[in-house]
Design a protein around this motif. Structure first.
Motif, mmCIF file in Angstrom:
data_model
loop_
_atom_site.group_PDB
_atom_site.id
_atom_site.type_symbol
_atom_site.label_atom_id
_atom_site.label_comp_id
_atom_site.label_asym_id
_atom_site.label_seq_id
_atom_site.Cartn_x
_atom_site.Cartn_y
_atom_site.Cartn_z
ATOM 1 N N ILE A 25 -5.123 27.125 43.664
ATOM 2 C CA ILE A 25 -6.414 27.517 44.224
ATOM 3 C C ILE A 25 -6.430 27.503 45.752
ATOM 4 C CG2 ILE A 25 -8.813 26.744 44.513
ATOM 5 C CD1 ILE A 25 -8.491 28.081 41.899
ATOM 6 N N GLU A 26 -5.892 26.458 46.365
ATOM 7 C CA GLU A 26 -6.025 26.289 47.812
ATOM 8 C C GLU A 26 -5.406 27.422 48.632
ATOM 9 O OE1 GLU A 26 -7.849 23.688 49.765
ATOM 10 O OE2 GLU A 26 -8.705 24.279 47.847
ATOM 11 N N PRO A 27 -4.218 27.942 48.287
ATOM 12 C CA PRO A 27 -3.713 29.079 49.058
ATOM 13 C C PRO A 27 -4.648 30.287 49.019
ATOM 14 C CG PRO A 27 -1.943 28.084 47.792
ATOM 15 C CD PRO A 27 -3.209 27.450 47.315
ATOM 16 N N LEU A 28 -5.331 30.496 47.897
ATOM 17 C CA LEU A 28 -6.261 31.619 47.797
ATOM 18 C C LEU A 28 -7.466 31.396 48.714
ATOM 19 C CD1 LEU A 28 -6.225 32.080 43.900
ATOM 20 C CD2 LEU A 28 -4.811 33.243 45.611
ATOM 21 N N ARG A 29 -7.997 30.182 48.712
ATOM 22 C CA ARG A 29 -9.135 29.858 49.577
ATOM 23 C C ARG A 29 -8.769 30.040 51.046
ATOM 24 N NH1 ARG A 29 -10.530 25.928 52.839
ATOM 25 N NH2 ARG A 29 -8.737 24.612 52.315
ATOM 26 N N ILE A 30 -7.580 29.547 51.406
ATOM 27 C CA ILE A 30 -7.166 29.617 52.809
ATOM 28 C C ILE A 30 -6.851 31.052 53.212
ATOM 29 C CG2 ILE A 30 -5.411 28.834 54.457
ATOM 30 C CD1 ILE A 30 -5.265 26.232 52.801
ATOM 31 N N ASP A 167 4.083 27.725 46.209
ATOM 32 C CA ASP A 167 5.048 28.742 46.635
ATOM 33 C C ASP A 167 4.852 30.044 45.869
ATOM 34 O OD1 ASP A 167 6.940 27.264 48.569
ATOM 35 O OD2 ASP A 167 6.809 25.908 46.862
ATOM 36 N N LEU A 168 4.528 29.930 44.575
ATOM 37 C CA LEU A 168 4.256 31.131 43.791
ATOM 38 C C LEU A 168 3.061 31.881 44.374
ATOM 39 C CD1 LEU A 168 4.412 33.009 41.320
ATOM 40 C CD2 LEU A 168 3.050 31.324 40.062
ATOM 41 N N MET A 169 1.986 31.168 44.687
ATOM 42 C CA MET A 169 0.794 31.830 45.202
ATOM 43 C C MET A 169 1.022 32.389 46.605
ATOM 44 S SD MET A 169 -0.834 31.523 42.497
ATOM 45 C CE MET A 169 -2.403 32.299 42.892
ATOM 46 N N LEU A 170 1.818 31.709 47.411
ATOM 47 C CA LEU A 170 2.151 32.245 48.731
ATOM 48 C C LEU A 170 2.941 33.546 48.609
ATOM 49 C CD1 LEU A 170 3.085 28.913 50.554
ATOM 50 C CD2 LEU A 170 1.119 30.385 51.069
ATOM 51 N N GLU A 187 1.193 27.550 56.982
ATOM 52 C CA GLU A 187 1.033 26.646 58.118
ATOM 53 C C GLU A 187 -0.242 25.820 58.002
ATOM 54 O OE1 GLU A 187 1.428 29.232 61.533
ATOM 55 O OE2 GLU A 187 3.532 28.679 61.741
ATOM 56 N N GLN A 188 -1.317 26.426 57.503
ATOM 57 C CA GLN A 188 -2.551 25.675 57.295
ATOM 58 C C GLN A 188 -2.354 24.551 56.277
ATOM 59 O OE1 GLN A 188 -5.748 25.865 58.676
ATOM 60 N NE2 GLN A 188 -4.720 27.117 60.228
ATOM 61 N N LEU A 189 -1.470 24.765 55.336
ATOM 62 C CA LEU A 189 -1.179 23.774 54.300
ATOM 63 C C LEU A 189 -0.142 22.742 54.755
ATOM 64 C CD1 LEU A 189 -1.055 26.241 51.287
ATOM 65 C CD2 LEU A 189 -2.662 24.331 51.513
ATOM 66 N N ILE A 190 0.304 22.836 56.012
ATOM 67 C CA ILE A 190 1.384 21.975 56.538
ATOM 68 C C ILE A 190 2.606 22.090 55.634
ATOM 69 C CG2 ILE A 190 1.876 19.737 57.617
ATOM 70 C CD1 ILE A 190 -0.725 20.949 58.548
#
Length: 317
Positions: A25-30, A167-170, A187-190
């Motif tokens: 979820i978080e990569p999509l939000r960011i 990594d899959l979502m990225l 980068e936002q996810l460190i």
């Protein structure tokens, strides 16, 4: 690159991995935040629309039941422990219906088990959590299964779980909106880099065991490749080009156990994985792990784990 908003659905199976779900979820939000656009929206479903408890005991509210969902072109099945006991006929039929509609289907952690049980993975290359791979291969030997972090094969997306889902979502974001956005999200996810799918799920043997003797590492790897038909210690020593006495000394000094005892432990660990992730009989598990009978497996299993194998099945707990 795609334009507009892509809706993604997540089916939460009881005892799903909270870590893997949030990593999706978080990569999509960011991505939405970094782009300044609503590139992605998502909804969460359960079989009956009720809240779902994750494996860590936390409970998430859902947006509805599986029959209520409409129009999501991509749907992920999120599961972890005890997936077998939650693979209901209603869920399997729903997944088949989605596949028939051309929906892109994904499996996170052990989600591939439900997709396979619904008959939706034939002809695809998939991955799942390393601990579940032996059991999956026993149940579905015709499905091409890898130990990659994730797999993207046409209309099937699978992740080994945990941070590999990130990594899959990225990669998913990169393919739709470019590597620049994926890098910004990373980068936002460190997250120092978008890992390739071929990065290892597990540490190598040397790192995992904290041993650095190449002969010992070679011996342990050889044992791992020969679980069903164990090789005598003399044969392992010959494979490693040292004497049996030298091999026994190496194991005792660096692993605190002789090669025979260590080998039995590896086979018992494999047996436990099969018991947890398949419905194979105890006899079938015994034979797959190099034990000649149920009795011999049961004796060793009880000594090591404190309970007999017949009682150690997560999916019947």
């Amino acid at each position: 690159m795609d334009t507009g908003t892509r809706e993604i659905g997540f089916l939460l199976i009881p005892e799903f991995s909270m870590m893997a779900f949030f990593a999706a979820i978080e990569p999509l939000r960011i991505a939405n935040r970094c782009s300044g656009e609503t590139l992605y929206s998502w909804s969460i479903w359960s079989q009956d629309g009720k809240p779902v408890a994750a494996s860590n005991g936390m409970t998430l509210l859902t947006d509805g039941a599986i029959g209520d969902q409409v129009g999501a072109p991509t749907v992920f099945v999120c599961s972890s422990f005890n997936h077998e006991s939650h693979a209901s006929a209603a869920i399997l039929q729903w997944l088949k219906r989605l596949a028939g509609q051309g929906v892109v289907l994904g499996g996170i952690d052990t989600g591939a088990f439900l997709l396979a049980r619904a008959g939706l993975l034939e002809g695809y290359t998939i991955t799942l959590h390393w601990e579940s791979i032996p059991g999956f291969r026993e149940l579905y030997p015709g499905i091409d299964t890898t130990t990659e972090l994730y797999e993207i094969d046409r209309r099937r997306l699978t992740s080994s779980g945990g941070t590999a889902t990130m990594d899959l979502m990225l990669r998913f974001i990169a393919e739709e909106h470019g590597t620049g956005l994926a890098t910004a999200v990373s980068e936002q996810l460190i997250h120092q880099r978008v890992r390739s799918k071929s990065d290892h799920q597990r540490m190598n043997v040397a790192a995992r065991l904290d041993v650095h003797n190449p002969t010992l590492v070679r011996a342990v790897e050889f044992m791992g490749r020969n679980i069903e038909t164990p090789v005598a210690v003399g044969g392992i020593a010959e494979h490693c080009d040292i004497s049996q006495r030298q091999l026994e000394r190496l194991f005792a000094e660096q692993l605190g156990a002789g090669p025979n005892a260590y080998y039995v432990r590896l086979r018992l660990e494999h047996a436990r994985e099969l018991l947890h992730d398949t419905d194979r009989s105890v006899l079938e598990v015994a034979l797959a792990c190099g034990f000649g009978s149920c009795a011999s497996l049961s004796r060793a299993y009880r000594r090591h784990y404190g309970i007999p194998p017949s009682r150690d099945r997560k999916w019947t707990a």
